[in-house]
Motif scaffolding. Sequence first.
Motif, PDB file in Angstrom:
ATOM      1  N   LEU A 134       0.828  -1.200   0.000  1.00 51.31           N
ATOM      2  CA  LEU A 134       0.000   0.000   0.000  1.00 51.31           C
ATOM      3  C   LEU A 134       0.861   1.249   0.000  1.00 51.31           C
ATOM      4  O   LEU A 134       1.986   1.250   0.506  1.00 51.31           O
ATOM      5  CB  LEU A 134      -0.906   0.028   1.241  1.00 51.31           C
ATOM      6  N   PHE A 135       0.307   2.338  -0.525  1.00 49.79           N
ATOM      7  CA  PHE A 135       1.006   3.616  -0.547  1.00 49.79           C
ATOM      8  C   PHE A 135       1.405   4.041   0.864  1.00 49.79           C
ATOM      9  O   PHE A 135       2.513   4.554   1.088  1.00 49.79           O
ATOM     10  CB  PHE A 135       0.101   4.684  -1.179  1.00 49.79           C
ATOM     11  N   ASP A 169       9.679   3.989   3.548  1.00 54.55           N
ATOM     12  CA  ASP A 169      10.581   4.463   2.493  1.00 54.55           C
ATOM     13  C   ASP A 169      10.844   3.354   1.486  1.00 54.55           C
ATOM     14  O   ASP A 169      11.967   2.890   1.312  1.00 54.55           O
ATOM     15  CB  ASP A 169      11.895   4.967   3.093  1.00 54.55           C
ATOM     16  N   ASN A 170       9.769   2.948   0.824  1.00 51.75           N
ATOM     17  CA  ASN A 170       9.829   1.870  -0.166  1.00 51.75           C
ATOM     18  C   ASN A 170      10.229   0.537   0.481  1.00 51.75           C
ATOM     19  O   ASN A 170      11.061  -0.203  -0.029  1.00 51.75           O
ATOM     20  CB  ASN A 170      10.775   2.215  -1.315  1.00 51.75           C
ATOM     21  N   TYR A 171       9.613   0.270   1.659  1.00 55.64           N
ATOM     22  CA  TYR A 171       9.703  -1.027   2.333  1.00 55.64           C
ATOM     23  C   TYR A 171      11.114  -1.369   2.815  1.00 55.64           C
ATOM     24  O   TYR A 171      11.586  -2.490   2.642  1.00 55.64           O
ATOM     25  CB  TYR A 171       9.161  -2.141   1.431  1.00 55.64           C
ATOM     26  N   LYS A 172      11.770  -0.402   3.435  1.00 56.86           N
ATOM     27  CA  LYS A 172      13.117  -0.659   3.975  1.00 56.86           C
ATOM     28  C   LYS A 172      13.098  -1.057   5.449  1.00 56.86           C
ATOM     29  O   LYS A 172      14.057  -1.628   5.945  1.00 56.86           O
ATOM     30  CB  LYS A 172      14.004   0.575   3.788  1.00 56.86           C
ATOM     31  N   LYS A 203      17.016   5.426   8.510  1.00 59.99           N
ATOM     32  CA  LYS A 203      15.993   6.475   8.529  1.00 59.99           C
ATOM     33  C   LYS A 203      14.596   5.869   8.518  1.00 59.99           C
ATOM     34  O   LYS A 203      13.698   6.323   9.252  1.00 59.99           O
ATOM     35  CB  LYS A 203      16.188   7.414   7.340  1.00 59.99           C
ATOM     36  N   ALA A 204      14.394   4.856   7.684  1.00 58.35           N
ATOM     37  CA  ALA A 204      13.078   4.212   7.626  1.00 58.35           C
ATOM     38  C   ALA A 204      12.756   3.503   8.938  1.00 58.35           C
ATOM     39  O   ALA A 204      11.635   3.599   9.453  1.00 58.35           O
ATOM     40  CB  ALA A 204      13.042   3.217   6.462  1.00 58.35           C
TER      41      ALA A 204
END
Length: 537
Positions: free
Chosen positions: A118-119, A126-129, A320-321
């Motif tokens: 999901l968005f 952060d793009n699944y990190k 960060k994520a």
Amino acid sequence: MRSLTTSLPYPFQILLVLILSIASISILGRILSRPTKTKDRSRQLPPGPRGWPILGNLPELYMTLPRSKYFHLAMKELKTDIACFNFAGVRAIIINSDEIAREAFRERDADLADRPNLFIMETIGDNYKSMGISPYGEQFMKMKRVITTELMSVKTLNMLVAARTIEADNLMAYVHSMYQRSEKVDVRELSRVYGYATTMRMLFGRRHITQENVFSDDGRLGEAEKHHLVAIYNTLYCLPGFSPADYVEKWLKGWNIDGQEERVTVNCTIVRSYNNPIIEERIKLWREKGGKPAVEDWLDTFITLKDRDGNYLVTPDEMKAQCVEFCIAAIDNPANNMEWTLAEMLKNQEILRKALKELDEVVGKDRLVQESDIPNLNYLKACCRETFRIHPSAHYVPTHVARQDTTLGGYFIPQGSHVHVSRPGLGRNPKIWKDPLVYKPERHLQEDGITKEVTLVETEMRFVSFSTGRRGCVGVKVGTVMMVMMLARFLQGFNWKLHQDFGPLSLEEDALLLLAKPLLLSVEPRLAPNLYPKFHP
């Protein structure tokens, strides 16, 4: 179809047209490929309400607020503890049974270990990190291994005892200063400040989030910290909450249905704007300037980890994520548990009396309660468990997604199904608990007539404290410490009564399962004046 669309709100008309025009072929394929009804229940979906063509149960979900109410009412009518809802071809499996929940997170754990794409999840992670949001795979396994073996190790948690103790002391300093000024105590605000400050100490080694370090001298947060904390909660509230976009996201991405895309983007950006400068400065210190004399917090641990070849194990973007995820995962449970537990104790003074008696016997009044006392505070932990049972901090366990076709409760669960375990559905289920709506900590003190040491973990899934399985909470130890220490310091240090502005005590809950009216109390010291700590910035 014209009568349906004209009766729906305008945003949903857009949703309907979009799904009909783009998704028809895809959904038809799903429908045609469904297993046919046979006498073998393992090839049948769990029971569920009838739905619209193509859209399934999506219109009813959209028009029911709060949306968790839709599942509760439908399952009550169906008289089932497992149900299947069809949201435009995506199956949502709702579970209210402890037996089926144990099956899901034990026997079928590997089958159900994915997360929805999901968005919201992509933005937070952060793009699944980060670990909790990543799909099941190499990235998830890497981050989980690092966190469980390094950040949540006994060695690291022991290293952070001093940081947690500082904030336990600051909590008492804050409350004592409010007493001296004859101020009312907002328990929700105070417990969130404690959870926030403790998390910041463990994560970044400091309470302040900006270089200005502007604080009052009594424990209140500075303006930047308040802004950070509000954004953390707003990001938390963006997590999947049964919006139509949660199920047809690939067709609705960018449409900002329910305003959730804008909310998560704005608030996650705020959280990162405070976190990232600290992370970047610390990376530069360790990797370019030779580092510090010692590793002192979780961020230091992340930065200094290396693999067998001497390469840094965690990238700056992964740190960060993960720091965003730590922020939104660590704060709400202790705060919610604290407010509800105090409210229940004030409603039933005998429970409060028993808790104080235990504190006086185990700790006394000549010193402050410490983390080392927690194993002996069984009644206090039983109160926390009972609060988890009857007053959970969220309606559902974070969404699990089926990685492959499987079964639950003897029913067929198709690949891609979203599996939701209901926290109130377990904790308040009369099939599991006698008198489920009665707050009774004593029910956790014995098992089969035998007195046992109480923990906050509930492995049998009769209620949900910390989730279990491959996707289970890795911060059980630190979460337990934060929760019990906050409650113990509150009770040991002060006498509490309802503030005159609060009015009659009501245990009514709001749509988020919070106490509908924030608990406002008056406070008086319970210990000798010299025992109350000074604020430590």
